[in-house]
Design a protein around this motif. Sequence first.
Motif, PDB file in Angstrom:
ATOM      1  N   LEU A 273       0.829  -1.348   0.089  1.00 28.86           N
ATOM      2  CA  LEU A 273       0.062  -0.085   0.249  1.00 28.86           C
ATOM      3  C   LEU A 273       0.918   1.320   0.038  1.00 28.86           C
ATOM      4  O   LEU A 273       0.551   2.285  -0.522  1.00 28.86           O
ATOM      5  CB  LEU A 273      -0.872   0.140   1.194  1.00 28.86           C
ATOM      6  N   GLN A 274       2.079   1.280   0.548  1.00 30.97           N
ATOM      7  CA  GLN A 274       2.799   2.493   0.761  1.00 30.97           C
ATOM      8  C   GLN A 274       4.022   2.327  -0.196  1.00 30.97           C
ATOM      9  O   GLN A 274       4.549   1.173  -0.514  1.00 30.97           O
ATOM     10  CB  GLN A 274       3.600   2.440   2.198  1.00 30.97           C
ATOM     11  N   GLN A 275       4.436   3.318  -0.708  1.00 28.95           N
ATOM     12  CA  GLN A 275       5.458   3.574  -1.675  1.00 28.95           C
ATOM     13  C   GLN A 275       6.792   2.933  -0.837  1.00 28.95           C
ATOM     14  O   GLN A 275       7.755   2.549  -1.644  1.00 28.95           O
ATOM     15  CB  GLN A 275       5.634   4.834  -2.294  1.00 28.95           C
ATOM     16  N   ALA A 276       6.845   3.551   0.143  1.00 27.63           N
ATOM     17  CA  ALA A 276       8.145   3.277   0.968  1.00 27.63           C
ATOM     18  C   ALA A 276       8.331   1.802   1.260  1.00 27.63           C
ATOM     19  O   ALA A 276       9.355   1.229   0.746  1.00 27.63           O
ATOM     20  CB  ALA A 276       8.224   3.861   2.431  1.00 27.63           C
ATOM     21  N   GLU A 277       7.396   1.041   1.313  1.00 26.59           N
ATOM     22  CA  GLU A 277       7.380  -0.423   1.588  1.00 26.59           C
ATOM     23  C   GLU A 277       7.591  -1.072   0.124  1.00 26.59           C
ATOM     24  O   GLU A 277       8.622  -2.105   0.269  1.00 26.59           O
ATOM     25  CB  GLU A 277       6.209  -0.961   2.037  1.00 26.59           C
ATOM     26  N   TYR A 278       7.123  -0.468  -0.837  1.00 25.73           N
ATOM     27  CA  TYR A 278       7.581  -1.222  -2.192  1.00 25.73           C
ATOM     28  C   TYR A 278       8.912  -1.045  -2.347  1.00 25.73           C
ATOM     29  O   TYR A 278       9.561  -1.992  -2.975  1.00 25.73           O
ATOM     30  CB  TYR A 278       6.723  -0.289  -3.261  1.00 25.73           C
ATOM     31  N   LEU A 279       9.441   0.239  -2.279  1.00 18.82           N
ATOM     32  CA  LEU A 279      10.719   0.519  -2.645  1.00 18.82           C
ATOM     33  C   LEU A 279      11.894  -0.457  -1.602  1.00 18.82           C
ATOM     34  O   LEU A 279      12.834  -0.956  -2.108  1.00 18.82           O
ATOM     35  CB  LEU A 279      11.154   1.887  -2.571  1.00 18.82           C
ATOM     36  N   LYS A 280      11.674  -0.644  -0.519  1.00 20.44           N
ATOM     37  CA  LYS A 280      12.215  -1.513   0.253  1.00 20.44           C
ATOM     38  C   LYS A 280      12.189  -2.819   0.024  1.00 20.44           C
ATOM     39  O   LYS A 280      13.457  -3.380  -0.111  1.00 20.44           O
ATOM     40  CB  LYS A 280      11.885  -1.422   1.747  1.00 20.44           C
ATOM     41  N   LEU A 281      11.186  -3.364  -0.263  1.00 17.70           N
ATOM     42  CA  LEU A 281      10.862  -4.762  -0.632  1.00 17.70           C
ATOM     43  C   LEU A 281      11.868  -4.925  -2.149  1.00 17.70           C
ATOM     44  O   LEU A 281      12.455  -5.852  -2.172  1.00 17.70           O
ATOM     45  CB  LEU A 281       9.423  -5.340  -0.982  1.00 17.70           C
ATOM     46  N   THR A 282      11.642  -4.128  -3.144  1.00 18.91           N
ATOM     47  CA  THR A 282      12.108  -4.276  -4.349  1.00 18.91           C
ATOM     48  C   THR A 282      13.757  -4.444  -4.341  1.00 18.91           C
ATOM     49  O   THR A 282      14.377  -4.914  -4.977  1.00 18.91           O
ATOM     50  CB  THR A 282      11.594  -3.308  -5.374  1.00 18.91           C
ATOM     51  N   LYS A 283      14.069  -3.453  -3.312  1.00 16.80           N
ATOM     52  CA  LYS A 283      15.422  -3.145  -3.362  1.00 16.80           C
ATOM     53  C   LYS A 283      16.252  -4.591  -2.630  1.00 16.80           C
ATOM     54  O   LYS A 283      17.069  -5.007  -3.045  1.00 16.80           O
ATOM     55  CB  LYS A 283      15.819  -2.010  -2.537  1.00 16.80           C
ATOM     56  N   SER A 284      15.557  -5.046  -1.481  1.00 13.45           N
ATOM     57  CA  SER A 284      16.036  -6.019  -0.796  1.00 13.45           C
ATOM     58  C   SER A 284      15.948  -7.342  -1.565  1.00 13.45           C
ATOM     59  O   SER A 284      16.884  -8.132  -1.378  1.00 13.45           O
ATOM     60  CB  SER A 284      15.287  -6.201   0.501  1.00 13.45           C
ATOM     61  N   LEU A 285      14.937  -7.580  -2.245  1.00 13.50           N
ATOM     62  CA  LEU A 285      14.483  -8.979  -2.857  1.00 13.50           C
ATOM     63  C   LEU A 285      15.160  -8.880  -4.302  1.00 13.50           C
ATOM     64  O   LEU A 285      15.198  -9.974  -4.884  1.00 13.50           O
ATOM     65  CB  LEU A 285      13.076  -9.099  -2.868  1.00 13.50           C
ATOM     66  N   ASN A 286      15.399  -7.786  -4.644  1.00 13.46           N
ATOM     67  CA  ASN A 286      15.832  -7.884  -6.306  1.00 13.46           C
ATOM     68  C   ASN A 286      14.787  -8.408  -7.157  1.00 13.46           C
ATOM     69  O   ASN A 286      15.087  -9.203  -7.957  1.00 13.46           O
ATOM     70  CB  ASN A 286      17.169  -8.547  -6.471  1.00 13.46           C
ATOM     71  N   ALA A 287      13.730  -8.086  -6.863  1.00 12.97           N
ATOM     72  CA  ALA A 287      12.526  -8.982  -7.537  1.00 12.97           C
ATOM     73  C   ALA A 287      12.344  -8.456  -8.975  1.00 12.97           C
ATOM     74  O   ALA A 287      12.609  -7.378  -9.423  1.00 12.97           O
ATOM     75  CB  ALA A 287      11.072  -8.378  -6.609  1.00 12.97           C
ATOM     76  N   THR A 288      11.914  -9.298  -9.885  1.00  9.93           N
ATOM     77  CA  THR A 288      11.673  -8.854 -11.140  1.00  9.93           C
ATOM     78  C   THR A 288      10.625  -8.169 -11.413  1.00  9.93           C
ATOM     79  O   THR A 288       9.565  -8.081 -10.324  1.00  9.93           O
ATOM     80  CB  THR A 288      11.663 -10.325 -11.982  1.00  9.93           C
ATOM     81  N   GLU A 289      10.319  -7.580 -12.461  1.00 11.65           N
ATOM     82  CA  GLU A 289       9.097  -6.568 -12.499  1.00 11.65           C
ATOM     83  C   GLU A 289       7.754  -7.598 -12.337  1.00 11.65           C
ATOM     84  O   GLU A 289       7.706  -8.224 -13.119  1.00 11.65           O
ATOM     85  CB  GLU A 289       9.080  -6.010 -14.192  1.00 11.65           C
ATOM     86  N   GLY A 290       7.299  -6.701 -11.666  1.00 12.23           N
ATOM     87  CA  GLY A 290       5.385  -7.546 -11.491  1.00 12.23           C
ATOM     88  C   GLY A 290       5.553  -8.411 -10.481  1.00 12.23           C
ATOM     89  O   GLY A 290       4.431  -8.854 -10.064  1.00 12.23           O
ATOM     90  N   LYS A 291       6.658  -8.875  -9.742  1.00  9.79           N
ATOM     91  CA  LYS A 291       6.631  -9.779  -8.575  1.00  9.79           C
ATOM     92  C   LYS A 291       5.786  -8.880  -7.500  1.00  9.79           C
ATOM     93  O   LYS A 291       5.331  -9.523  -6.473  1.00  9.79           O
ATOM     94  CB  LYS A 291       8.031 -10.338  -8.258  1.00  9.79           C
ATOM     95  N   VAL A 292       6.442  -7.651  -7.071  1.00  8.00           N
ATOM     96  CA  VAL A 292       6.090  -6.608  -5.902  1.00  8.00           C
ATOM     97  C   VAL A 292       5.835  -5.472  -6.832  1.00  8.00           C
ATOM     98  O   VAL A 292       6.431  -4.939  -7.795  1.00  8.00           O
ATOM     99  CB  VAL A 292       7.408  -6.708  -5.255  1.00  8.00           C
ATOM    100  N   ILE A 293       4.513  -5.262  -6.452  1.00  8.03           N
ATOM    101  CA  ILE A 293       3.812  -3.941  -7.153  1.00  8.03           C
ATOM    102  C   ILE A 293       3.513  -3.175  -5.741  1.00  8.03           C
ATOM    103  O   ILE A 293       3.023  -3.477  -4.927  1.00  8.03           O
ATOM    104  CB  ILE A 293       2.802  -4.276  -8.196  1.00  8.03           C
ATOM    105  N   HIS A 294       3.047  -1.898  -6.255  1.00 13.88           N
ATOM    106  CA  HIS A 294       2.576  -0.654  -5.364  1.00 13.88           C
ATOM    107  C   HIS A 294       1.131  -0.419  -5.969  1.00 13.88           C
ATOM    108  O   HIS A 294       0.756   0.176  -6.881  1.00 13.88           O
ATOM    109  CB  HIS A 294       3.510   0.548  -5.159  1.00 13.88           C
ATOM    110  N   ASP A 295       0.201  -0.858  -5.089  1.00 12.38           N
ATOM    111  CA  ASP A 295      -1.276  -0.515  -5.511  1.00 12.38           C
ATOM    112  C   ASP A 295      -2.167  -0.229  -4.377  1.00 12.38           C
ATOM    113  O   ASP A 295      -2.021  -0.940  -3.494  1.00 12.38           O
ATOM    114  CB  ASP A 295      -1.706  -2.008  -5.889  1.00 12.38           C
TER     115      ASP A 295
END
Length: 622
Positions: free
Chosen positions: A481-503
Amino acid sequence: MASTPGILTDWPWTPLGSFKYLVLAPWVIHSTYSFMFGEEGTDLYYILVFPFLLWRMLHNQIWISLSRYQTAKGKGTIIDKGLEFEQVDRERDWDDQIIFNGMLFYIGRFLARCVLPRAQTDVPIWRGDGLVMTMLLHAGPVEYLYYWLHRALHHHFLYSRYHSHHHSSIVTEPITSVAHPFAEHITYFMLFAIPMVATLLIGTASISSYFVYITYIDFMNNLGHCNFEFIPNWIFSLFPPLKYLIYTPSYHSLHHTQFRTNYSLFMPMYDYIYGTIDKSSDTLHESSLRKEESPDVVHLTHLTTTKSIYRLPLAFASLASNPHTSTWYLWLLWPVTLWSLMLTWIFGRSFVIERQRFDKHRLQTWVIPIYSLQYLLSWQNEAINRVIEDAILEAEQMGVKVISLGLFNQGEGLNSYGGIYVRRNPRLKIKVVDGSSLAVAVILNSIPKGTTQVLLTGNLTKVAYALALSLCQRDIQVVTLQQAEYLKLTKSLNATEGKVIHDRSYGQKIWLVGDGLSKKEQLSAPKGTMFVPFSQFPPKQLRRDCFYHYTPAMKIPKSLENVYSCENWLPRRVMSVWRIAGIVHALEGWNEHECGHTMSNIDKVWQATLRHGFQPLISKVD
């Protein structure tokens, strides 16, 4: 309940439930009014009955707490078996006999005033001859009559209808001493009333003799039903005749295991006279005194709210044996609460509250006397870490194999999820476990099959990051839900596009929530949403049209013994995964820490946990 309940089994006020104390209200009100406004002079006995009943409750509670604490330590244990919820429920109304005695004291005073001269019923505060007479009458008629009454109660007719209720408890607690049907308590009071009525009739009664005598009965009753031995041998060596005048906990424990021996009340002399003494009494007494054990696994938790002290197994059994709920009457105990706060602040070290046994492993739970609110104050971190580290080092000295950190005793800001203690003490033999791997495994297996998208919100923790990674690996999309959470997760997980989204559409039906879930977010969830906590503490339940899963926990196997209290808000015979993780770690003999930023293999931990009999917990509907 007896195997074949007879007449007068239930107490008359049983239908009143928690309002049973109201039966004393008319007497208490009248005695208070008479004391303050009566024209016939001060009747100390009448006004002191109610304070004396409160003293008896406090006296019994002290014994309950002392017995449970000593049993939890495993020192001097007589019967190495556990309590169960069934026994706790059966013995929860131990105060019924105090209410009953109180009513009889009030009624007895009223009847005495009707038939005896006023000068004889106005008993003084003290009379030495009356106290001596009371003790002699107890040692003679009371002990003698009780012995034969007790033998009669073991006749199959009376035993099946009444006394079997008491003997349902093989492992005794102090409150087991008064776990009898109503009819039995009537006969017991008639026996114990002999010295009190006799001294009143001959004019030697006093308030002190009544107080001392009833307190003596409570003291000896509680002493004899403790499941630990503490009366030293040297007392009987110094004065040998004492063994005929006072029993020990191990002496009476044999009556509960052998049934046909050691019938005496408090003085074993009648068992010696009539040949019903158990020949192993002395041997059991000596062997029990030598018993002392150290745990293999320790779970380190802490107090939550100021009222949580009353829900410990050492405190109120009826509260500890049920999940935490709001209990309004605990506010009446605010002086005791304040006193306990001061004690915890002064002493500030961990203490044991319960002991279990599982697959030859000895388990203990230790509590740090620090409240949840204190963990939220950063300036308290150093003091909290010092207490936790002291507990770990103490466990190390005792030879404990594994210590698990529960509730707020692990955290990134506090101690790097326990990693700070390993870094400070690189030679630690004890393994420190934070339970993160099992927590992730339990949450993953709580998500319904076929789920393709989940919403993850709340404070991001070690469990949250590991959970997000595992979900991505299973091709389940993680929404924030939060942009900050999205950024932390994508940075930590190196997730590919679409695995973690902000919505922020709030359309997901599976919410994985941690501490920090806001009221607005919860109210925005669609109807039928399942809230699955990944935090140690459950979210406040604001929605009746949604499902709330328990905090990560599992059902424990039946072979895990001596479980008679609930872990915080969890149901009976359910443990948090942070506690279970330490047990499994010891059972498997794993030789590494699971703390700091180290994670064990999630699938390996999950399979090992299931193999040892722990079962997933079905989500609850609120």
